[in-house]
Design a protein around this motif. Structure first.
Motif, short mmCIF file in Angstrom:
data_model
loop_
_atom_site.label_atom_id
_atom_site.label_comp_id
_atom_site.label_asym_id
_atom_site.label_seq_id
_atom_site.Cartn_x
_atom_site.Cartn_y
_atom_site.Cartn_z
N THR A 64 -0.11 20.59 46.51
CA THR A 64 1.02 21.49 46.31
C THR A 64 2.30 20.70 46.14
OG1 THR A 64 -0.03 23.23 47.66
CG2 THR A 64 2.35 23.39 47.32
N VAL A 65 3.11 21.09 45.18
CA VAL A 65 4.41 20.45 44.96
C VAL A 65 5.51 21.50 45.07
CG1 VAL A 65 5.91 19.50 43.16
CG2 VAL A 65 3.69 18.45 43.61
N CYS A 66 6.55 21.16 45.82
CA CYS A 66 7.74 22.00 45.92
C CYS A 66 8.89 21.31 45.19
CB CYS A 66 8.15 22.21 47.39
SG CYS A 66 6.93 23.03 48.41
N ILE A 67 9.58 22.06 44.36
CA ILE A 67 10.79 21.56 43.70
C ILE A 67 11.84 22.65 43.84
CG2 ILE A 67 11.80 20.52 41.66
CD1 ILE A 67 9.01 20.11 40.53
N ARG B 299 6.05 31.06 43.14
CA ARG B 299 4.82 30.32 43.44
C ARG B 299 3.92 30.45 42.23
NH1 ARG B 299 -0.19 31.53 45.35
NH2 ARG B 299 0.40 33.62 46.07
N ALA B 300 3.61 29.31 41.63
CA ALA B 300 2.76 29.28 40.44
C ALA B 300 1.39 28.75 40.80
CB ALA B 300 3.40 28.42 39.36
N ALA B 301 0.38 29.28 40.14
CA ALA B 301 -1.00 28.86 40.36
C ALA B 301 -1.65 28.53 39.03
CB ALA B 301 -1.79 29.97 41.06
N ARG B 302 -2.67 27.71 39.10
CA ARG B 302 -3.39 27.34 37.89
C ARG B 302 -4.21 28.53 37.38
NH1 ARG B 302 -4.33 22.59 35.98
NH2 ARG B 302 -3.70 21.55 37.91
N ALA C 209 -1.08 24.34 43.34
CA ALA C 209 0.05 25.26 43.55
C ALA C 209 1.37 24.54 43.31
CB ALA C 209 0.02 25.83 44.97
N LEU C 210 2.31 25.29 42.78
CA LEU C 210 3.69 24.85 42.62
C LEU C 210 4.59 25.87 43.29
CD1 LEU C 210 3.68 23.98 38.81
CD2 LEU C 210 3.90 22.31 40.66
N VAL C 211 5.57 25.41 44.05
CA VAL C 211 6.58 26.31 44.62
C VAL C 211 7.92 25.84 44.05
CG1 VAL C 211 7.62 27.29 46.67
CG2 VAL C 211 5.20 26.60 46.71
N LEU C 212 8.53 26.70 43.26
CA LEU C 212 9.69 26.31 42.47
C LEU C 212 10.87 27.22 42.75
CD1 LEU C 212 7.69 25.99 39.13
CD2 LEU C 212 8.28 24.12 40.69
N GLN C 213 12.03 26.64 42.95
CA GLN C 213 13.26 27.42 43.16
C GLN C 213 14.29 26.93 42.15
OE1 GLN C 213 16.56 26.35 45.24
NE2 GLN C 213 17.04 27.94 43.73
N PRO C 214 14.26 27.52 40.95
CA PRO C 214 15.17 27.09 39.88
C PRO C 214 16.58 27.66 40.08
CG PRO C 214 13.80 28.88 39.10
CD PRO C 214 13.31 28.56 40.48
N MET C 215 17.58 26.85 39.78
CA MET C 215 18.97 27.31 39.84
C MET C 215 19.37 28.00 38.54
SD MET C 215 19.77 26.33 42.88
CE MET C 215 21.56 26.33 43.04
N THR C 216 18.76 27.58 37.45
CA THR C 216 19.01 28.14 36.12
C THR C 216 17.70 28.04 35.34
OG1 THR C 216 19.69 25.98 35.27
CG2 THR C 216 21.44 27.44 36.08
N GLY C 217 17.68 28.60 34.15
CA GLY C 217 16.54 28.41 33.25
C GLY C 217 15.23 29.00 33.72
N GLU C 218 15.28 30.13 34.40
CA GLU C 218 14.05 30.75 34.90
C GLU C 218 13.13 31.16 33.76
OE1 GLU C 218 14.94 33.95 37.59
OE2 GLU C 218 16.63 32.85 38.45
N ALA D 164 2.50 28.68 29.15
CA ALA D 164 2.04 27.94 27.97
C ALA D 164 1.13 26.78 28.33
CB ALA D 164 3.25 27.42 27.18
N HIS D 165 1.11 26.40 29.61
CA HIS D 165 0.30 25.25 30.04
C HIS D 165 -0.75 25.64 31.08
CE1 HIS D 165 3.69 23.25 28.10
NE2 HIS D 165 2.88 22.22 27.94
N ALA D 166 -1.27 26.85 30.92
CA ALA D 166 -2.40 27.33 31.73
C ALA D 166 -2.06 27.48 33.20
CB ALA D 166 -3.62 26.43 31.55
N TRP D 167 -0.80 27.80 33.49
CA TRP D 167 -0.38 28.21 34.83
C TRP D 167 0.19 29.62 34.70
CZ3 TRP D 167 0.13 25.26 39.58
CH2 TRP D 167 -0.46 24.00 39.50
N HIS D 168 0.42 30.26 35.85
CA HIS D 168 1.02 31.60 35.83
C HIS D 168 1.78 31.84 37.12
CE1 HIS D 168 -2.79 32.19 37.98
NE2 HIS D 168 -2.19 33.19 38.60
N VAL D 169 2.62 32.86 37.12
CA VAL D 169 3.37 33.24 38.31
C VAL D 169 2.46 34.06 39.21
CG1 VAL D 169 5.35 34.50 39.21
CG2 VAL D 169 5.56 33.20 37.07
#
Length: 229
Positions: A88-91, A155-158, A115-124, A133-138
């Motif tokens: 799992t990676v958090c950014i 939280r994104a999953a493959r 798993a990816l846990v992402l908290q974007p400030m912009t560009g959602e 587009a890269h075989a992941w989803h919300v």
């Protein structure tokens, strides 16, 4: 026990229990410490690019006595990791476009994650589009208020899923389905920006005839439709 603000607490809550985690852009290391102390992650690699945040994170880890469970590494994005080291990676706290660049720069590491846990400030919108587009989803997402600002945590999953339409990518497919308590505020903030952009272009007859103006006008209409429930 490390106390997180609402934004980082929401990030921590999306980390799957028992994950081996990398906290990319760790800053002071607070998220990494909280994940271990809460028993959510047995091991965390905390990384940042500048020297200063890495030293701050090391001080935090030493103060909590967690040197054996949190490793601080200095480096750029996922390049500090080897494939399979974590699942799992958090950014958090970066722009969504920068997050896509971080993922693209270490594709072998990204392929090894679950798993990816992402908290974007912009560009959602751009971030969600890149994931689909890269075989992941919300898999899940939430809105949280901290310091009078509204943040999105994803939280994104493959796994392949159909690409949502543009306005759904901008708002968030799970947020729309679940009718998050801050959803109306979230949509209205996007409407404000779109209307402001349209108003600026309406001062010029040439701009009003442009493809960009038509796209903004269409986005305003689509956002307004999403406010009706």
């Amino acid at each position: 026990m490390m106390k997180l603000d609402a934004r980082l607490a929401a990030v921590a809550a999306f980390v799957p229990q028992g994950s081996r985690v990398a906290d990319i852009g760790t800053d002071h290391g607070y998220l990494a410490v909280a994940l271990v102390e809460e028993g959510r992650a047995p091991f965390v690699i905390a990384s940042d690019l500048p020297v200063g945040p890495c030293e701050a994170a090391r001080r935090t880890v030493r103060a909590e006595g967690l040197e054996d469970r949190i490793e601080v590494r200095q480096g750029d994005g996922l390049t500090v990791l080897q494939p399979g080291e974590v699942d799992t990676v958090c950014i958090a706290g970066m722009g969504g476009v920068l997050m896509t660049e971080i993922l693209a720069a270490a594709s072998e590491v990204w392929k090894s994650l679950t798993a990816l846990v992402l908290q974007p400030m912009t560009g959602e919108e751009e971030l969600r589009r890149y994931l689909y587009a890269h075989a992941w989803h919300v898999a899940d997402e939430t809105l949280v208020v901290a310091d009078d600002r509204l943040y999105t945590v994803i939280r994104a999953a493959r796994g392949h899923r159909k690409m949502p339409d543009d306005v759904t990518l901008a708002i968030g497919p799970v947020l729309l389905t679940r009718r998050d308590e801050y959803l109306r505020q979230h949509i209205e903030s996007q409407l404000f920006l779109a209307r402001r952009a349209a108003a600026g272009m309406e001062k010029s007859e040439r701009a009003k005839k442009s493809v960009k103006y038509q796209a903004v006008s269409q986005r305003i209409k689509e956002l307004e439709e999403k406010l009706v429930w």
